[in-house]
Design an enzyme around this catalytic site. Structure first.
Site, PDB file in Angstrom:
ATOM      1  N   ASP A  12      54.756  59.683   1.041  1.00  0.00           N
ATOM      2  CA  ASP A  12      53.907  59.975   2.189  1.00  0.00           C
ATOM      3  C   ASP A  12      53.619  61.478   2.107  1.00  0.00           C
ATOM      4  O   ASP A  12      54.287  62.212   1.374  1.00  0.00           O
ATOM      5  CB  ASP A  12      54.680  59.615   3.466  1.00  0.00           C
ATOM      6  CG  ASP A  12      53.981  60.079   4.722  1.00  0.00           C
ATOM      7  OD1 ASP A  12      52.763  59.843   4.835  1.00  0.00           O
ATOM      8  OD2 ASP A  12      54.633  60.694   5.587  1.00  0.00           O
ATOM      9  N   ASP A  14      52.184  63.814   5.149  1.00  0.00           N
ATOM     10  CA  ASP A  14      52.475  64.584   6.361  1.00  0.00           C
ATOM     11  C   ASP A  14      53.943  64.450   6.754  1.00  0.00           C
ATOM     12  O   ASP A  14      54.423  63.344   7.022  1.00  0.00           O
ATOM     13  CB  ASP A  14      51.610  64.078   7.529  1.00  0.00           C
ATOM     14  CG  ASP A  14      50.121  64.264   7.267  1.00  0.00           C
ATOM     15  OD1 ASP A  14      49.735  65.316   6.747  1.00  0.00           O
ATOM     16  OD2 ASP A  14      49.349  63.339   7.595  1.00  0.00           O
ATOM     17  N   LEU A  47      54.195  57.990  16.971  1.00  0.00           N
ATOM     18  CA  LEU A  47      52.860  58.259  16.417  1.00  0.00           C
ATOM     19  C   LEU A  47      52.898  58.647  14.945  1.00  0.00           C
ATOM     20  O   LEU A  47      51.890  58.535  14.248  1.00  0.00           O
ATOM     21  CB  LEU A  47      52.182  59.396  17.189  1.00  0.00           C
ATOM     22  CG  LEU A  47      51.930  59.170  18.675  1.00  0.00           C
ATOM     23  CD1 LEU A  47      51.117  60.320  19.243  1.00  0.00           C
ATOM     24  CD2 LEU A  47      51.205  57.847  18.915  1.00  0.00           C
ATOM     25  N   SER A 117      49.194  58.066   2.087  1.00  0.00           N
ATOM     26  CA  SER A 117      49.068  58.643   3.426  1.00  0.00           C
ATOM     27  C   SER A 117      47.906  57.976   4.133  1.00  0.00           C
ATOM     28  O   SER A 117      46.852  57.758   3.520  1.00  0.00           O
ATOM     29  CB  SER A 117      48.790  60.149   3.322  1.00  0.00           C
ATOM     30  OG  SER A 117      48.421  60.655   4.593  1.00  0.00           O
ATOM     31  N   ASP A 173      58.766  60.037   6.317  1.00  0.00           N
ATOM     32  CA  ASP A 173      59.438  60.679   7.453  1.00  0.00           C
ATOM     33  C   ASP A 173      59.259  59.885   8.745  1.00  0.00           C
ATOM     34  O   ASP A 173      59.811  60.272   9.780  1.00  0.00           O
ATOM     35  CB  ASP A 173      58.890  62.098   7.686  1.00  0.00           C
ATOM     36  CG  ASP A 173      57.452  62.072   8.171  1.00  0.00           C
ATOM     37  OD1 ASP A 173      56.660  61.292   7.616  1.00  0.00           O
ATOM     38  OD2 ASP A 173      57.125  62.820   9.113  1.00  0.00           O
TER      39      ASP A 173
HETATM   40  C1  BG6 Z   1      49.601  60.391   9.204  1.00  0.00           C
HETATM   41  C2  BG6 Z   1      50.272  61.212  10.268  1.00  0.00           C
HETATM   42  O1  BG6 Z   1      50.002  60.834   7.951  1.00  0.00           O
HETATM   43  O2  BG6 Z   1      48.185  60.491   9.309  1.00  0.00           O
HETATM   44  C3  BG6 Z   1      49.749  60.853  11.642  1.00  0.00           C
HETATM   45  O3  BG6 Z   1      51.674  60.999  10.204  1.00  0.00           O
HETATM   46  C4  BG6 Z   1      48.231  60.960  11.667  1.00  0.00           C
HETATM   47  O4  BG6 Z   1      50.326  61.707  12.597  1.00  0.00           O
HETATM   48  C5  BG6 Z   1      47.658  60.076  10.557  1.00  0.00           C
HETATM   49  O5  BG6 Z   1      47.701  60.555  12.926  1.00  0.00           O
HETATM   50  C6  BG6 Z   1      46.131  60.095  10.505  1.00  0.00           C
HETATM   51  O6  BG6 Z   1      45.691  61.349  10.109  1.00  0.00           O
HETATM   52  P1  BG6 Z   1      44.181  61.807  10.182  1.00  0.00           P
HETATM   53  O7  BG6 Z   1      44.195  63.124   9.436  1.00  0.00           O
HETATM   54  O8  BG6 Z   1      43.365  60.781   9.481  1.00  0.00           O
HETATM   55  O9  BG6 Z   1      43.829  61.940  11.608  1.00  0.00           O
HETATM   56 MG    MG Z   2      54.559  61.276   7.519  1.00  0.00          MG
END
Ligand code: BG6
Ligand code: MG
Length: 216
Positions: A12, A14, A47, A117, A173
């Site tokens: 992953d 983030d 979230l 991700s 995570d």
């Molecule tokens: C994930 C995060 O990797 O991506 C979330 O953990 C986030 O918190 C999700 O909402 C979507 O990300 P984005 O950049 O498409 O809004």
């Molecule tokens: Mg993550």
């Protein structure tokens, strides 16, 4: 996990390779404050790993607020604009401790490396971190129909890399991410707290403790 069966590690992004989890948190907290919705640590954990619109829906449900699709799209755009501003300053220095070493080690030892991700900003973050070259495959979140905890993104990544799911380790995570890895029939490494990532096969405090030789 059987010894020597591991061929790939799927990360992953983030909160695992870089600390963008805090920027997502700041974006959602900004919206929640604006809408007068209480935003606590438990909701933030819920979230993590969840796609943008599903995250907004969870926040609105917490505040018992019902909005039209158009209004929800505007709020998602607002959160994303805020997030995109925050990630503009990301450089290689924002890799979390142990992340670069883990990627180098895996590459040198011949493991395939994937990125799973759900963030639609993942490609831009990976470019800023200067790690794109390490990956054999990066899933485009736009091609995924069901976000984490559904296993689709991890299964798609394994397929694209050309390995079987049981030959993969997933690193996450988020509670939703660990659930997705386990449902994909992969070995799950949690990064964070054992009391939160209870379904992970092992939990490390950070990638500083990642040692592929101890796992395979
Ligand atoms: C994930 C995060 O990797 O991506 C979330 O953990 C986030 O918190 C999700 O909402 C979507 O990300 P984005 O950049 O498409 O809004
Ligand atoms: Mg993550």
């Amino acid at each position: 996990m059987e010894k020597n069966q591991i061929k790939a590690v799927i990360f992953d992004l983030d909160g695992v390779l870089t600390d963008t989890a805090i920027y997502h948190y700041m974006g959602w907290k900004m919206l929640a404050d604006k809408l007068n919705i209480p935003f606590d640590e438990a909701l933030n954990e819920e979230l993590k790993g969840i796609d943008r619109m599903t995250s907004l829906n969870k926040i609105l449900a917490r505040g018992n607020i019902d909005l039209s699709e158009d209004d929800k799209n505007l709020l998602c755009d607002e959160k994303n604009a805020y997030y995109v501003e925050l990630i503009k300053k990301i450089t290689e220095d924002d890799l979390l401790p142990g992340a670069k070493r883990a990627l180098i080690e895996l590459k040198n030892k011949g493991y395939k490396i994937g990125l799973a991700s759900v963030s639609k900003n993942a490609f831009s973050v990976v470019e800023s971190l200067n790690i794109a070259n390490f990956f054999d495959y990066i899933v485009d979140a736009r091609t995924i129909n069901r976000g984490k905890p559904n296993p689709e993104i991890f299964i798609a990544c394994a397929e694209a890399i050309g390995v079987k799911c049981h030959e993969c380790i997933g690193v996450e995570d988020a509670v939703a991410g660990i659930e997705a890895i386990k449902r994909a029939n992969m070995f799950a490494i949690g990064i964070g707290r054992r009391d939160i990532l209870i379904k992970a096969d092992i939990v490390l405090e950070s990638l500083k403790d990642f040692d592929i030789d101890k796992l395979t």
